[in-house]
Design a protein around this motif. Structure first.
Motif, PDB file in Angstrom:
ATOM      1  N   CYS A   1       0.823  -1.212   0.000  1.00 46.92           N
ATOM      2  CA  CYS A   1       0.000   0.000   0.000  1.00 46.92           C
ATOM      3  C   CYS A   1       0.853   1.257   0.000  1.00 46.92           C
ATOM      4  O   CYS A   1       0.425   2.313  -0.447  1.00 46.92           O
ATOM      5  CB  CYS A   1      -0.938  -0.005   1.192  1.00 46.92           C
ATOM      6  SG  CYS A   1      -0.110  -0.360   2.759  1.00 46.92           S
ATOM      7  N   CYS A   2       2.072   1.163   0.543  1.00 44.73           N
ATOM      8  CA  CYS A   2       2.950   2.332   0.623  1.00 44.73           C
ATOM      9  C   CYS A   2       4.390   1.838   0.807  1.00 44.73           C
ATOM     10  O   CYS A   2       4.648   0.643   0.766  1.00 44.73           O
ATOM     11  CB  CYS A   2       2.532   3.253   1.768  1.00 44.73           C
ATOM     12  SG  CYS A   2       2.526   2.431   3.367  1.00 44.73           S
TER      13      CYS A   2
ATOM     14  N   PRO B   1       4.697  -0.424   4.851  1.00 48.41           N
ATOM     15  CA  PRO B   1       3.429  -0.954   5.354  1.00 48.41           C
ATOM     16  C   PRO B   1       3.530  -1.432   6.808  1.00 48.41           C
ATOM     17  O   PRO B   1       4.454  -2.163   7.165  1.00 48.41           O
ATOM     18  CB  PRO B   1       3.153  -2.147   4.431  1.00 48.41           C
ATOM     19  CG  PRO B   1       3.997  -1.927   3.238  1.00 48.41           C
ATOM     20  CD  PRO B   1       5.202  -1.196   3.728  1.00 48.41           C
TER      21      PRO B   1
ATOM     22  N   CYS C   1      -3.355   0.120   7.606  1.00 49.07           N
ATOM     23  CA  CYS C   1      -1.928   0.426   7.598  1.00 49.07           C
ATOM     24  C   CYS C   1      -1.712   1.690   8.441  1.00 49.07           C
ATOM     25  O   CYS C   1      -2.301   2.736   8.176  1.00 49.07           O
ATOM     26  CB  CYS C   1      -1.441   0.659   6.163  1.00 49.07           C
ATOM     27  SG  CYS C   1       0.280   1.192   6.107  1.00 49.07           S
TER      28      CYS C   1
ATOM     29  N   CYS D   1       0.086   4.630   5.977  1.00 46.79           N
ATOM     30  CA  CYS D   1      -0.664   5.377   4.956  1.00 46.79           C
ATOM     31  C   CYS D   1      -2.160   5.447   5.246  1.00 46.79           C
ATOM     32  O   CYS D   1      -2.890   6.112   4.512  1.00 46.79           O
ATOM     33  CB  CYS D   1      -0.428   4.790   3.567  1.00 46.79           C
ATOM     34  SG  CYS D   1      -1.174   3.169   3.318  1.00 46.79           S
TER      35      CYS D   1
HETATM   36 ZN   LIG Z   1       0.485   1.603   3.822  1.00 49.67          ZN
END
Ligand SMILES: [Zn+2]
Length: 133
Positions: A7-8, A11, A36, A39
């Protein structure tokens, strides 16, 4: 093997909450919500009562920045066929697979389905609660 979705950059995913799905005040399923810490994205997993997850998801299910987790309710169906975890968009049209495996188009306005036979709600609005469908 595809790339594992992240996701980023960093995580840090932890369990956040559950949303119970009720019919006539009886819980028939639930959605587990993960978040998360870095993010703040949410990730969701559908759980039908009495059915174990068949597959382990590697990492977390992908969700795009313009999507939110929600449940689509089919007004014409009953029991476990009445709801489905889905990704909802702010506006436009989403494709939805019905119980009879037909793909239909559903119109979205402000993350909500506008349709005679379907309705929807956002997971983030119902954390740690039960929703009667
Ligand atoms: Zn994330």
């Amino acid at each position: 093997m595809g790339d594992i979705y992240k996701c980023c950059e960093n995580p840090q995913i932890t369990y956040l909450a559950a949303v119970n799905i009720n019919i006539s005040e009886k819980t028939i399923g639930s959605v587990d919500v993960w978040r998360c810490a870095f993010c703040k994205k949410h990730f969701c997993e559908e759980k039908q009562l009495g059915i174990d997850s068949i597959t382990d998801i590697v990492g977390m299910p992908r969700i795009e920045d313009d999507e939110k987790w929600g449940v689509i309710v089919s007004k014409t169906q009953k029991g476990k066929d009445k709801w489905k975890l889905s990704k909802l968009k702010k506006s436009g049209v989403i494709k939805f697979e019905t119980v009879d495996e037909k793909i239909i188009a559903l119109k979205m306005i402000n993350y909500e389905i506008v349709d005679d036979f379907h309705s929807s709600f956002l997971i983030e609005d119902h954390l740690n609660t039960s929703v009667e469908i």
